[in-house]
Design an enzyme around this catalytic site. Structure first.
Site, PDB file in Angstrom:
ATOM      1  N   GLY A 164      34.355  51.356  48.102  1.00 29.54           N
ATOM      2  CA  GLY A 164      34.009  51.606  49.520  1.00 29.54           C
ATOM      3  C   GLY A 164      35.392  51.434  50.556  1.00 29.54           C
ATOM      4  O   GLY A 164      36.137  50.720  50.365  1.00 29.54           O
ATOM      5  N   TYR A 166      30.674  57.615  37.311  1.00 29.87           N
ATOM      6  CA  TYR A 166      31.535  58.056  38.460  1.00 29.87           C
ATOM      7  C   TYR A 166      32.130  56.630  39.213  1.00 29.87           C
ATOM      8  O   TYR A 166      33.083  56.618  39.401  1.00 29.87           O
ATOM      9  CB  TYR A 166      31.229  58.805  39.479  1.00 29.87           C
ATOM     10  N   CYS A 187      28.762  50.231  48.097  1.00 29.98           N
ATOM     11  CA  CYS A 187      29.727  49.146  48.779  1.00 29.98           C
ATOM     12  C   CYS A 187      30.278  48.245  47.604  1.00 29.98           C
ATOM     13  O   CYS A 187      29.667  48.011  46.452  1.00 29.98           O
ATOM     14  CB  CYS A 187      29.074  48.344  49.695  1.00 29.98           C
ATOM     15  N   ASN A 205      25.157  45.299  49.138  1.00 24.62           N
ATOM     16  CA  ASN A 205      25.344  46.668  48.309  1.00 24.62           C
ATOM     17  C   ASN A 205      24.127  47.266  47.973  1.00 24.62           C
ATOM     18  O   ASN A 205      23.193  46.607  47.265  1.00 24.62           O
ATOM     19  CB  ASN A 205      26.162  46.321  46.875  1.00 24.62           C
ATOM     20  N   GLY A 206      23.723  48.601  48.363  1.00 26.43           N
ATOM     21  CA  GLY A 206      22.495  49.106  48.368  1.00 26.43           C
ATOM     22  C   GLY A 206      21.929  49.878  49.410  1.00 26.43           C
ATOM     23  O   GLY A 206      22.733  50.118  50.421  1.00 26.43           O
ATOM     24  N   ASP A 229      34.746  67.491  34.311  1.00 28.59           N
ATOM     25  CA  ASP A 229      34.756  66.586  35.789  1.00 28.59           C
ATOM     26  C   ASP A 229      33.743  65.732  35.258  1.00 28.59           C
ATOM     27  O   ASP A 229      32.870  65.760  34.484  1.00 28.59           O
ATOM     28  CB  ASP A 229      34.445  67.269  36.980  1.00 28.59           C
ATOM     29  N   ASP A 230      33.907  64.331  35.945  1.00 28.18           N
ATOM     30  CA  ASP A 230      32.787  63.580  35.841  1.00 28.18           C
ATOM     31  C   ASP A 230      31.390  63.930  36.055  1.00 28.18           C
ATOM     32  O   ASP A 230      30.400  63.762  35.470  1.00 28.18           O
ATOM     33  CB  ASP A 230      33.237  62.248  36.231  1.00 28.18           C
TER      34      ASP A 230
END
Ligand code: SF4
Length: 475
Positions: free
Chosen positions: A28, A255, A2, A101-102, A359-360
């Protein structure tokens, strides 16, 4: 994952919260919310949807106040319904609002603790449990007296003793100010910034939100630290958690974070360039015509990789920018549908060419498989797949939505077996050592690529969290 933001100012904060959330939207896309406090009350709006869709001009009139917090949600615990959208607010012993966030790994214990103290939960979000504990401790600290900053620090310390997992929090406490807390491992990011005139402070998940406001980033909140900015703009920093070996999430660099962000003194852009250079060290040197990034996160690593091996970097896949990031889409079906309408190949760059597709990362493999098919259908002669992240072999329980072993394509499979499923001509992964060299931070969380989880836990927690998440996704 988030994004969170909190602002305290001498001016109205709504529009800056809104702008900050737009800068954090990539963290998010499920839901968002803003809560502000004026002289009388806290006002909140939170809904499922994107920031630009949820908030209207009318909200600027309604959400008045010189202190506020905001949130963009990517569902990693609980279901994606408005009830679970953040920020959350409570009224005891004073108005308190919180956004996080978490991901906690002991939500059940927190719920039991609250239940034992006659507090029940109304949502499936772990934030409600954290907020419940904070509120309960603050009430005990303050008793019948006026809530002070000392009470707030003490309550936050007691909360930290109980909550296990990753969490960065912004907390608005009526009459006291704006508090930010980062868990003892500093898994999720959190940075403090200040306006150039010195009359506003902002906490945000990423420095990019501070940049777009024209503020200046000051410092990252430290592991186990609480930072309080009061209404006189005094900033008090205290280490209140038991400081552990730090474990910043490596996936933020690979990412998740925006490339124009600096996390814990490391530029995400520079780290991605270094990931591309490191990848060249494990590349087998196949004869290829061009390096093409899987849009968009991998462009930086692909550019550095192409330069390093002396092959042309080309844009062969064009992304429709108005469709959400596939990885964030909540179900596999939606993920596939989104990809079909999201990426279109440029035939002249593909037809008859031998391509290195970079790709990452490869999490479930759904996107990579589909992209390879897309390139082959567009006439690619060969497609060699590279991942700037090592194989993801273990679930993340700290806030990235990859909660079970079964959904990870690299779990219990060799590189050849993965390649077979994806249908590439070859598959090359970054090495763990290469990734650690590319992200110059002493202590990274690498649990999903090494199985070494930084927070000690019983094996059963992994299983339980995976089962819970599967159930929530079905719901
Ligand atoms: S397990 Fe992986 S994704 Fe999760 S916090 Fe650790 S490094 Fe990040």
């Amino acid at each position: 994952m988030c994004g969170i933001i909190g602002i305290i100012s001498t001016k109205e904060v709504y529009s800056n919260l809104y702008v900050g959330l737009l800068a954090l939207q990539h963290r998010g896309q499920d839901a968002c919310g803003i809560c502000v406090q004026d002289d009388e009350d806290m006002h909140v709006k939170r809904e499922v949807g994107l920031v630009g869709d949820v908030f209207t001009d009318l909200d600027a009139e309604r959400l008045k106040g010189k202190i506020g917090i905001g949130h963009v949600r990517y569902t990693t615990a609980g279901t994606n319904i408005t009830k679970n959208a953040q920020p959350f607010k409570v009224q005891m012993p004073v108005n308190i609002a919180m956004a996080s966030n978490g991901n906690t790994i002991n939500t059940e214990d927190l719920v039991d603790y609250l239940w034992d103290n006659n507090i029940s939960m109304h949502t499936s979000s772990d934030l409600e449990a954290i907020l419940g504990v904070f509120k309960f401790e603050l009430k005990k600290e303050a008793g019948r007296s006026k809530v002070t900053s000392e009470h707030v620090f003490n309550a936050a310390q007691k909360m930290m003793k109980r909550v296990r997992g990753s969490y960065s929090l912004v907390i608005m406490v009526e009459g006291v100010g704006l508090l930010a807390v980062r868990d003892s491992y500093a898994i999720r990011p959190l940075v403090l910034g200040k306006s150039r005139e010195g009359n506003s402070y902002v906490f945000a998940s990423e420095s990019v939100a501070i940049d777009v406001l024209g503020y200046k980033a000051m410092y990252d909140v430290r592991a186990g630290e609480a930072v309080l900015v009061d209404f006189d703009f005094n900033v008090t920093r205290r280490i209140i958690g038991k400081v552990k070996k730090k474990a910043h999430c490596m996936f933020e660099f690979v990412y998740f974070a925006r490339p124009d962000t600096v996390l814990d003194h490391v530029s995400v852009y520079e780290a991605r360039l270094a990931l591309g250079r490191e990848l060249s060290k494990v590349w087998s040197g196949k004869d290829i015509d061009s390096v093409i990034p899987a849009p968009d996160t991998s462009r930086t690593a692909a550019l550095a990789f192409a330069n390093k091996i002396g092959v042309n970097y080309r844009e062969g896949l064009i992304k429709n920018r108005y469709i959400g990031r596939t990885f964030i889409m909540p179900s596999d079906g939606q993920r596939r549908d989104a990809l079909r309408i999201k990426i279109n190949p440029i035939s002249s760059e593909i037809k008859g060419k031998k391509i290195a597709l970079l790709d990452d990362s490869i999490v479930r493999g759904t996107t990579a498989k589909k992209t390879i098919e897309l390139l082959r259908n567009a006439g690619a002669k060969e497609v060699h797949l590279l991942s700037s992240c090592p194989p993801i072999i273990k679930p993340c329980i700290y806030g990235i939505d990859m909660p079970t072993h079964e959904e990870l394509i690299a779990h219990n499979r060799t590189v050849d077996e993965i390649d077979e499923i994806l249908g590439a001509d070859s598959l090359t992964y970054q090495s763990v050592e290469g990734l650690e060299r590319a992200i110059p931070i002493d202590h990274l969380c690498t649990a999903c690529i090494t199985g070494k989880y930084p927070i000690p836990m019983e094996d059963e927690i992994l299983k339980r969290m995976g089962e819970k998440r599967k159930k929530e996704k079905k719901e």
